[in-house]
Design an enzyme around this catalytic site. Structure first.
Site, PDB file in Angstrom:
ATOM      1  N   HIS A 106      37.667  64.440  53.290  1.00 31.07           N
ATOM      2  CA  HIS A 106      38.592  63.949  54.319  1.00 31.07           C
ATOM      3  C   HIS A 106      39.526  62.875  53.767  1.00 31.07           C
ATOM      4  CE1 HIS A 106      40.070  62.556  58.227  1.00 31.07           C
ATOM      5  NE2 HIS A 106      39.882  61.345  57.756  1.00 31.07           N
ATOM      6  N   GLU A 107      38.971  61.918  53.045  1.00 30.17           N
ATOM      7  CA  GLU A 107      39.764  60.782  52.572  1.00 30.17           C
ATOM      8  C   GLU A 107      40.843  61.209  51.576  1.00 30.17           C
ATOM      9  OE1 GLU A 107      39.771  57.665  53.484  1.00 30.17           O
ATOM     10  OE2 GLU A 107      37.993  57.575  54.755  1.00 30.17           O
ATOM     11  N   SER A 108      40.568  62.231  50.768  1.00 28.44           N
ATOM     12  CA  SER A 108      41.486  62.597  49.681  1.00 28.44           C
ATOM     13  C   SER A 108      42.250  63.887  49.941  1.00 28.44           C
ATOM     14  CB  SER A 108      40.696  62.744  48.374  1.00 28.44           C
ATOM     15  OG  SER A 108      39.807  63.846  48.457  1.00 28.44           O
TER      16      SER A 108
END
Length: 580
Positions: free
Chosen positions: A457-459
């Protein structure tokens, strides 16, 4: 030039920096149009700090003005919280804010605010709630910084400051930004009674997380409420701590049980916020209660040497047990990081209290504060005179890492979890992902699924290892360690977990042996990025939450809130299906 006339019964209000006419009108239960008319303001949007405004008396019925009341419009609870006992509930004095309103204080002189007070309870909190519904952290902070700074800052004033200074991440409070209103700083410290006691004994309240409603904001393992610890003593031969509860605006009593505090419906979750700056020793306010609790005896002065002690040569972590753990605990007791009584609650068992004590030692001696007893910690203890080479650790009866896997995840598994990840990018990143997971003991399907889901999700499925935004939004964020001009851009989010802020770059670099503070762009390289993500994961003890299947709490500890929770959970569900 227009003039205004002050009539008998009228009240004057001196505008403070950051005030708006609508906020002042709301405080006095009127409208900005009526307030503008009473003061002949041609432009209601233009008021100046220091300017005095007339608030007509309630007698002026044609304008509908009401004077502010010194008490909340809603009645307080008739009885104190069930957690409280004896004189701990009593308000022994009061303080007055610069509007002239008085607030009762607890026995130590800390204001007792209620998050649902009619003066501010209806204010919007962050992006989607209200102070009455979710303003416990902010209200608890207002109480603490008021006492420590000597300034009476009520929750409505603090919320207005936070709104103007980007003090929320969603609805989550940015502690350091809140403390700035009183010219102070804030730190989320490791849970440790020595830390708490040192603060309370000089009159400095601390804010702690508690749980009282399983299934809410993290469930039984998560924090769903915040309270303000204000003092400690002994009752019935046992250690007790006093706290101001934002839910009721009253003081409650909590009893120490092992490494936790329990009282009524609350039990502590291990989250602790301390404040720096302000008055060094704020002391007490008001008259002392008629029967103060007997203060506990001060702990003996901790040793500064481990000479004569033997410590285990093998690694230890939470869940281990046996003679090796007992050796480590004895060293931590000698150094003052835990008490003999705390050790007796679980001699030879590496539990949460031992982990917290070890983190405190590591932080003090420049070792990454992971709570893991490894080579760096052994080296630090050896420097203090300890002999290393004792008993090897014994595996726990119920190990914390059931189903441990070797070799990490496969290429096909990774691409199944991240359906939009290109084959070339998957092949480039996979070796570094697996190496970092092995290094951080992210070695079970549950741990791997939670870790990979958060990184996905973050990347953007490993596409973005550097934040797309400029980073200027982080400029001046002292809570991130950004104290120099340009730090916001220099230490923007990088790596698959978006490491952000000078202090995080410095800590990660020290742990990994890389100068990330001096060369921050290295954090975006795949060989370093995954290692910083693994460091961040362990620095927040996320393996334990992954083991418990508490993915929501993993998200909160990474994000500070629950932004993108649905996306994260979708990756998590897919990863569990693939890996189990």
């Amino acid at each position: 030039m227009s003039t205004t006339t002050v009539r008998p019964g009228d009240k004057t209000y001196q505008v403070r920096r950051g005030d708006t006419l609508s906020e002042i009108a709301e405080r006095y239960k009127t409208t900005s149009a009526k307030l503008a008319k009473a003061n002949n303001l041609s432009n209601p949007n233009h008021i100046l700090a220091g300017q005095k405004l007339i608030v007509p008396a309630k007698a002026n019925a044609s304008d509908g003005f009401e004077r502010p009341t010194a008490k909340p419009a809603t009645k307080p609870a008739a009885k104190p919280s069930t957690a409280a006992s004896g004189t701990a509930n009593r308000a022994v004095s009061s303080v007055k804010d610069d509007d002239g309103r008085r607030f009762s204080t607890s026995r130590d002189g800390t204001p007792m605010y209620r998050q649902g007070d009619s003066q501010w309870g209806g204010r919007r909190l962050g992006t989607s709630s209200s102070l009455a519904a979710a303003g416990c952290a902010m209200t608890a902070t207002a109480m603490a910084i008021s006492k420590i700074s000597g300034k009476v800052i009520n929750p409505g004033e603090l919320d207005a400051f936070l709104d103007k200074n980007r003090g929320y991440s969603g609805n989550a409070l940015i502690w350091g930004k809140a403390a700035q209103m009183a010219g102070m700083g804030a730190t989320k410290a490791a849970w440790n009674f020595n830390t708490i006691n040192k603060q309370l004994d000089v009159g400095r309240p601390v804010v702690i997380g508690v749980n009282h409603k399983p299934g809410s904001n993290g469930g039984a393992n998560g924090t769903d409420h915040w309270i303000t610890l204000t003092g400690r003593g002994r009752e019935g031969g046992k250690n007790v701590y006093y706290a101001n509860d934002p839910a009721t605006g009253k003081q409650i009593t909590l009893r120490q049980q092992g490494s936790q505090l329990l009282g009524g419906k609350y039990n502590t979750t291990g989250e602790l916020v301390t404040f720096s700056g302000g008055r060094a020793k704020p002391g007490t306010g008001g008259a002392a209660p008629s029967k103060p609790a007997t203060p506990s005896k001060p702990a003996p002065k901790p040793a500064t040497s481990l000479k004569g002690m033997t410590l285990p040569a093998g690694d230890l972590e939470r869940g281990k047990s046996g003679a090796a753990v007992k050796q480590l605990q004895s060293a931590l007791v000698k150094l003052g990081h835990m008490t003999a009584a705390e050790m007796r609650t679980g001699p030879g068992v590496f539990g949460p209290r031992t982990e917290d004590a070890l983190k405190e030692f590591q932080k003090k001696h420049g070792v990454p504060s992971t709570g893991y007893y490894g080579p760096l910690t052994r080296a630090a203890m050896k420097k203090m005179g300890a002999k290393v080479g004792g008993t090897a650790p014994t595996a726990p009866t119920n190990p914390t890492t059931p189903g441990s896997t070797k070799g990490g995840v496969t290429l096909s598994q990774l691409k199944s979890i991240m359906p939009h990840l290109s084959d070339a990018r998957a092949r480039q990143t996979l070796p570094h992902l697996n190496k970092a997971m092995a290094e951080a003991k992210i070695n079970t399907p549950k741990r791997q699924a939670a870790f990979i889901a958060q990184l996905a999700h973050e990347s953007g499925e490993f596409r973005y290892f550097e934040e797309l935004a400029s980073g200027r939004a982080y400029e001046g964020r002292r809570d991130l360690g950004n104290i120099h001009p340009g730090d916001g851009v220099r230490y923007k989010g990088r790596g698959p977990i978006q490491l952000t802020g000078r202090s995080n770059y410095r800590a990660a670099g020290r742990a990994l042996g890389i100068d990330l503070e001096g060369n921050p762009k290295r954090a975006a390289d795949v060989d370093v990025g995954f290692r910083t993500a693994a460091w961040f994961w362990n620095s927040r003890n996320l393996n334990s939450y992954a083991d418990a299947g508490n993915f929501r709490e993993v998200t909160r500890r990474i994000n500070g809130g629950y932004n993108g929770l649905a996306s994260r959970q979708a990756y998590y569900s897919r990863a569990l299906n693939v890996l189990t």
